[in-house]
Scaffold this motif. Structure first.
Motif, PDB file in Angstrom:
ATOM      1  N   ALA A 179      42.078 -35.468  23.448  1.00  0.00           N
ATOM      2  CA  ALA A 179      42.057 -36.535  22.969  1.00  0.00           C
ATOM      3  C   ALA A 179      41.361 -37.778  23.220  1.00  0.00           C
ATOM      4  O   ALA A 179      40.933 -38.882  22.803  1.00  0.00           O
ATOM      5  CB  ALA A 179      43.791 -37.091  23.245  1.00  0.00           C
ATOM      6  N   GLU A 187      49.900 -34.909  29.328  1.00  0.00           N
ATOM      7  CA  GLU A 187      48.483 -35.186  28.905  1.00  0.00           C
ATOM      8  C   GLU A 187      48.381 -36.141  27.729  1.00  0.00           C
ATOM      9  O   GLU A 187      49.204 -36.115  26.997  1.00  0.00           O
ATOM     10  CB  GLU A 187      48.099 -33.950  28.622  1.00  0.00           C
ATOM     11  CG  GLU A 187      47.267 -33.123  29.665  1.00  0.00           C
ATOM     12  CD  GLU A 187      46.777 -31.808  28.967  1.00  0.00           C
ATOM     13  OE1 GLU A 187      45.550 -31.978  28.908  1.00  0.00           O
ATOM     14  OE2 GLU A 187      47.719 -30.959  28.743  1.00  0.00           O
ATOM     15  N   GLU A 188      47.369 -36.891  27.799  1.00  0.00           N
ATOM     16  CA  GLU A 188      46.976 -37.770  26.532  1.00  0.00           C
ATOM     17  C   GLU A 188      46.701 -36.598  25.502  1.00  0.00           C
ATOM     18  O   GLU A 188      45.760 -35.772  26.053  1.00  0.00           O
ATOM     19  CB  GLU A 188      45.730 -38.610  26.744  1.00  0.00           C
ATOM     20  CG  GLU A 188      45.925 -39.463  25.929  1.00  0.00           C
ATOM     21  CD  GLU A 188      44.927 -40.812  26.496  1.00  0.00           C
ATOM     22  OE1 GLU A 188      44.756 -40.922  27.563  1.00  0.00           O
ATOM     23  OE2 GLU A 188      44.357 -41.359  25.577  1.00  0.00           O
ATOM     24  N   GLY A 189      47.182 -36.538  24.462  1.00  0.00           N
ATOM     25  CA  GLY A 189      47.306 -35.392  23.535  1.00  0.00           C
ATOM     26  C   GLY A 189      48.883 -34.833  23.326  1.00  0.00           C
ATOM     27  O   GLY A 189      48.806 -34.365  22.055  1.00  0.00           O
ATOM     28  N   ASP A 190      49.399 -34.929  24.074  1.00  0.00           N
ATOM     29  CA  ASP A 190      50.747 -34.482  23.828  1.00  0.00           C
ATOM     30  C   ASP A 190      51.416 -35.580  22.886  1.00  0.00           C
ATOM     31  O   ASP A 190      51.224 -36.598  23.089  1.00  0.00           O
ATOM     32  CB  ASP A 190      51.719 -34.653  25.093  1.00  0.00           C
ATOM     33  CG  ASP A 190      51.700 -33.315  25.817  1.00  0.00           C
ATOM     34  OD1 ASP A 190      51.554 -33.425  27.103  1.00  0.00           O
ATOM     35  OD2 ASP A 190      51.588 -32.243  25.323  1.00  0.00           O
ATOM     36  N   VAL A 191      52.026 -35.048  21.857  1.00  0.00           N
ATOM     37  CA  VAL A 191      52.644 -35.866  20.928  1.00  0.00           C
ATOM     38  C   VAL A 191      54.264 -36.133  21.214  1.00  0.00           C
ATOM     39  O   VAL A 191      54.928 -34.911  20.899  1.00  0.00           O
ATOM     40  CB  VAL A 191      52.366 -35.335  19.467  1.00  0.00           C
ATOM     41  CG1 VAL A 191      53.143 -36.351  18.461  1.00  0.00           C
ATOM     42  CG2 VAL A 191      51.053 -35.381  19.337  1.00  0.00           C
ATOM     43  N   LEU A 235      53.778 -30.587  19.461  1.00  0.00           N
ATOM     44  CA  LEU A 235      52.473 -30.977  18.921  1.00  0.00           C
ATOM     45  C   LEU A 235      51.508 -31.302  19.927  1.00  0.00           C
ATOM     46  O   LEU A 235      51.890 -32.005  21.027  1.00  0.00           O
ATOM     47  CB  LEU A 235      52.435 -32.052  17.894  1.00  0.00           C
ATOM     48  CG  LEU A 235      53.496 -32.030  16.717  1.00  0.00           C
ATOM     49  CD1 LEU A 235      53.667 -32.992  15.992  1.00  0.00           C
ATOM     50  CD2 LEU A 235      52.971 -30.779  15.929  1.00  0.00           C
ATOM     51  N   PHE A 236      50.181 -30.991  19.974  1.00  0.00           N
ATOM     52  CA  PHE A 236      49.170 -31.478  20.792  1.00  0.00           C
ATOM     53  C   PHE A 236      47.966 -31.632  20.332  1.00  0.00           C
ATOM     54  O   PHE A 236      47.443 -30.840  19.318  1.00  0.00           O
ATOM     55  CB  PHE A 236      49.106 -30.193  21.960  1.00  0.00           C
ATOM     56  CG  PHE A 236      48.201 -30.826  23.050  1.00  0.00           C
ATOM     57  CD1 PHE A 236      46.959 -30.003  23.111  1.00  0.00           C
ATOM     58  CD2 PHE A 236      48.549 -31.648  23.922  1.00  0.00           C
ATOM     59  CE1 PHE A 236      46.037 -30.222  24.381  1.00  0.00           C
ATOM     60  CE2 PHE A 236      47.648 -31.879  25.062  1.00  0.00           C
ATOM     61  CZ  PHE A 236      46.407 -31.460  25.254  1.00  0.00           C
ATOM     62  N   ILE A 237      47.466 -32.614  20.577  1.00  0.00           N
ATOM     63  CA  ILE A 237      46.101 -32.912  20.158  1.00  0.00           C
ATOM     64  C   ILE A 237      44.960 -32.694  21.272  1.00  0.00           C
ATOM     65  O   ILE A 237      44.767 -33.263  22.023  1.00  0.00           O
ATOM     66  CB  ILE A 237      46.044 -34.772  19.728  1.00  0.00           C
ATOM     67  CG1 ILE A 237      47.042 -35.100  18.666  1.00  0.00           C
ATOM     68  CG2 ILE A 237      44.427 -34.897  19.209  1.00  0.00           C
ATOM     69  CD1 ILE A 237      47.270 -36.361  18.598  1.00  0.00           C
ATOM     70  N   ALA A 256      51.108 -41.014  16.479  1.00  0.00           N
ATOM     71  CA  ALA A 256      50.467 -40.902  17.800  1.00  0.00           C
ATOM     72  C   ALA A 256      48.630 -41.378  17.706  1.00  0.00           C
ATOM     73  O   ALA A 256      48.229 -41.940  18.834  1.00  0.00           O
ATOM     74  CB  ALA A 256      50.632 -39.498  18.109  1.00  0.00           C
TER      75      ALA A 256
END
Lengths: 365, 326
Positions: A135, B115-119, A130-132, A164
């Motif tokens: 962010a 990265e910020e955004g990786d969960v 998963l990737f946001i 998260a």
């Protein structure tokens, strides 16, 4: 805390008094619709067939009816004017693939709600990757996630996102879970019964706090009233209801002055009677005779009325069908049903197709 | 009374009631067979029509005051919720203590928080497990074998007591039994594997490989050590597609290894990738792996590779039975 920018509530409902910035949102989830136009026989004297279009959903998504005469979205107009004078909270709304259509409708209701995306992929071993994106862009914003736990397999990937998001320096986090699943068939009767509703509540109660404090959890017509006590203190459950949507719809019906509400059992009566007080009521219950269970009318009289059976959810539909038979046998002029959550496992919605009898199914949020 | 006049153990052995998930039944039976102190218990795993679990713990009253354990396997996200429901319920049945045995801690094997955004789904899993209710015996003990990323041990909160076990002793026992036990060299496919395992294997000569980038390609090279003439055993914690192991084997063979085998604790092998290693898939049988050892931490793989050379399963049952006494 201002957290609930998009769901309305009628003021006289005693449970929810602190609502700010109400917007009325149509909660219909659309997914792979199958459109069928059908004629329905009704019991009334002038034998006018009614045209309804149905949008059926595959698998277990809620049944959705679009009334051709009136768009539910227009209901928002009345509430929108109330909120125009107040400052509107901007919300970044994330969603999962299943709730995409609903999320788009929500965002369309208000300029203050902005849709955001998530990359939902899986690794080879089946676990989520998963990737946001962007962010950083949600820092300092109010963030919400529209979830749907339609089956146990879907929980883990959504949960990963839910755990998260609050830690990304956002100013508040709201989890919208319209249907809180599990527990609908289970009862803790024996030590040894495992209450999976409690498991889910425990998992949700463990959502990290964000800068806005505990997560707000919005859920509609939770099945068992005691489930509200399953949640720990690090989460703020907000118990909404779909009944206002039903009331609006009933007011639009030509026979709106001839409507009675029927509850299939005491549980449904407990859940809903206060919100429907201005209608005459009928309460059914299941009575055991030998091995069989029958539905009986315990109080109220359906004779000559358009009876609307109200419940929080439908599974196989057996209860609704039994109620319909009893009500018809006692002289109901027309019978309809409303449920907030149309679960319909194994395509049980097929039992309600129009050729199955005199159903006038106005339904389902 | 000890056998052959041995001294009695200082503390009495714990009687443990062992529950298990559906996938783990074979392993659970083996664990119970290792010790008279372990009794198998059962759970009714059913589903409602809507797909949600309908679970019942048999003999719930009988486990009051007893030490209880659950053998779990999270082989896919779909089986997590029903097992978590049982795991959250068992400690509250007035048990004396609760131990969760999760041989393979999944997720996270590919992910890096870059990265910020990786969960980090490994963190999600750790959070869910850290929230297991405490029992009368205090925090739940959580037994995990060869956790993939060493820092994952810090993901767990204070309400669980992680016990980090390893399958390497099983490998060492097996290597001792080989006819060429004195000609064994251990190879690590990368520095990560070396960090994890070298201390447990330091009496073997070692080879360390590394992935080197050349243009667009990644090539495995030998960074240190010499495999020539030896039976080289590549050691890692898990295998997914098997690509890394195959690349290592080629390089080792090219540098003169007499035989190449592999050991991984966790044979994840998504989508049947174990097929690449069966003997019929090699054009030249001499380039095949002589042995491919995995443990029974991934029960679905164990079933798939049963009786298929070069695979051999080294069972964790004895090690788990010992861990339950802690």
């Amino acid at each position: 805390m201002e957290a609930h920018a998009f769901f309305s509530h009628k003021p006289h409902c005693s449970l929810f008094t602190k609502l700010r910035n109400p917007h009325l949102v149509n909660q219909n989830i659309k997914l792979q619709p199958v459109r069928c136009h059908s004629q329905i026989k009704s019991f009334d004297n002038n034998n006018q067939p009614r045209r309804w279009s149905f949008e059926f959903l595959r698998q277990t998504e809620p049944l959705h009816v679009i009334q051709t005469s009136n768009s539910p979205v227009s209901m928002a107009a009345t509430s929108a004017s109330e909120s125009a004078s107040k400052a509107v909270k901007k919300v970044c709304l994330f969603f999962c693939p299943e709730t995409k259509a609903l999320a788009e409708r929500i965002a369309a209701q208000s300029d203050a709600i902005e849709l955001r995306s998530i990359n939902w992929r899986t690794f080879e071993d089946g676990f989520p990757n998963l990737f946001i994106p962007n962010a950083h862009g949600i820092r300092g914003h109010h963030v919400a996630f529209l979830a749907a736990f339609s089956s146990p397999g879907k929980i883990f990937e959504q949960l990963s996102v839910i755990y998260a998001l609050p830690k990304l320096f956002i100013s508040s986090f709201t989890l919208v879970l319209p249907f809180f699943p599990t527990g609908t068939s289970e009862r803790m009767e024996d030590e040894g019964d495992v209450a999976t509703a409690f498991t889910l509540a425990r998992i949700l109660s463990n959502i990290p706090t964000s800068r806005g404090g505990p997560t707000s959890l919005v859920t509609f017509d939770i099945h068992a009233l005691q489930e509200r006590f399953y949640f720990g203190d690090n989460i703020l459950p907000f118990f909404e209801s779909g009944i206002p949507l039903l009331k609006n719809r009933l007011q639009q019906l030509p026979d709106s002055d001839n409507i009675s509400i029927a509850f299939p059992d005491d549980g449904a009566w407990k859940r809903f009677h206060k919100q429907l007080q201005h209608f005459p009521m009928i309460v059914c219950n299941k009575v055991r005779e030998g091995d069989q269970r029958f539905v009986r009318i315990r109080e109220g009289d359906p004779r000559g009325r358009h009876v609307v059976i109200v419940d929080d959810l439908v599974q196989s539909g057996g209860t609704l069908i039994e109620c319909q038979k009893v009500l018809a046998a006692h002289g109901a002029a027309k019978i309809s049903a409303y449920v907030t959550h149309g679960i319909f496992p194994n395509r049980s919605w097929q039992r309600f197709e129009p050729d199955n009898g005199a159903w006038l199914t106005a339904a389902i949020a | 009374m000890g056998q052959n006049g041995e001294a009695q153990p200082l503390s009495p052995k714990k009687q443990v009631h062992l529950f298990y998930c559906v996938e783990c039944e074979d392993l659970a039976r083996k664990v119970a067979a290792h010790s008279d102190n372990i009794t198998l218990q059962s759970i009714n795993w059913r589903n409602f029509a809507d797909g949600w679990p309908n679970l019942y713990i048999n003999s719930a009253h009988d486990i009051r005051g007893q030490h209880v354990a659950f053998l779990a396997s999270f082989s896919s996200p779909g089986v997590v919720f029903e097992q978590i429901s049982v795991i959250y319920a068992l400690p509250r049945l007035f048990v004396a203590s609760f131990t969760l045995v999760l041989p393979f801690f999944p997720t996270g094997s590919f992910e890096r928080m870059e990265e910020e955004g990786d969960v980090a789904t490994a963190f999600t899993m750790a959070r869910i497990l850290s929230n297991i209710p405490i029992s009368r015996g205090g925090p739940t003990s959580l037994v995990i074998y060869d956790i993939h990323a060493l820092q994952e041990r810090f993901y767990f909160g204070d309400h669980v007591l992680p016990l980090f076990e390893t399958g390497i002793p099983l490998l060492k026992q097996r290597l001792d039994q080989l006819p060429d036990a004195d000609k064994i060299v251990v190879a690590f496919p990368d520095d990560g594997a070396w960090k994890r395992f070298h201390k447990q294997l330091d009496h073997f000569p070692m080879v360390v490989c590394a992935k080197v980038r050349e243009g667009d390609k990644r090539i495995v090279r030998i960074k240190e050590g010499n495999p020539a003439g030896f039976h080289v055993v590549i050691v890692d914690d898990l295998v997914q597609s098997g690509g890394t192991l195959i690349e290592c084997q080629k390089v080792l063979a090219a540098h003169g290894a007499a035989k190449v085998s592999a050991y991984v604790t966790h044979g994840v092998f998504p989508k049947g990738s174990w097929e690449r290693f069966t003997l019929k898939n090699y054009e030249n049988p001499e380039s095949a792996f002589s042995y491919f050892w995995i443990t029974d931490s991934c029960p679905n793989t164990v079933k798939a590779i049963a009786n298929k050379a070069p695979f051999e399963v080294l069972s964790l049952a004895g090690s788990i039975a010992d861990a339950l006494q802690i």
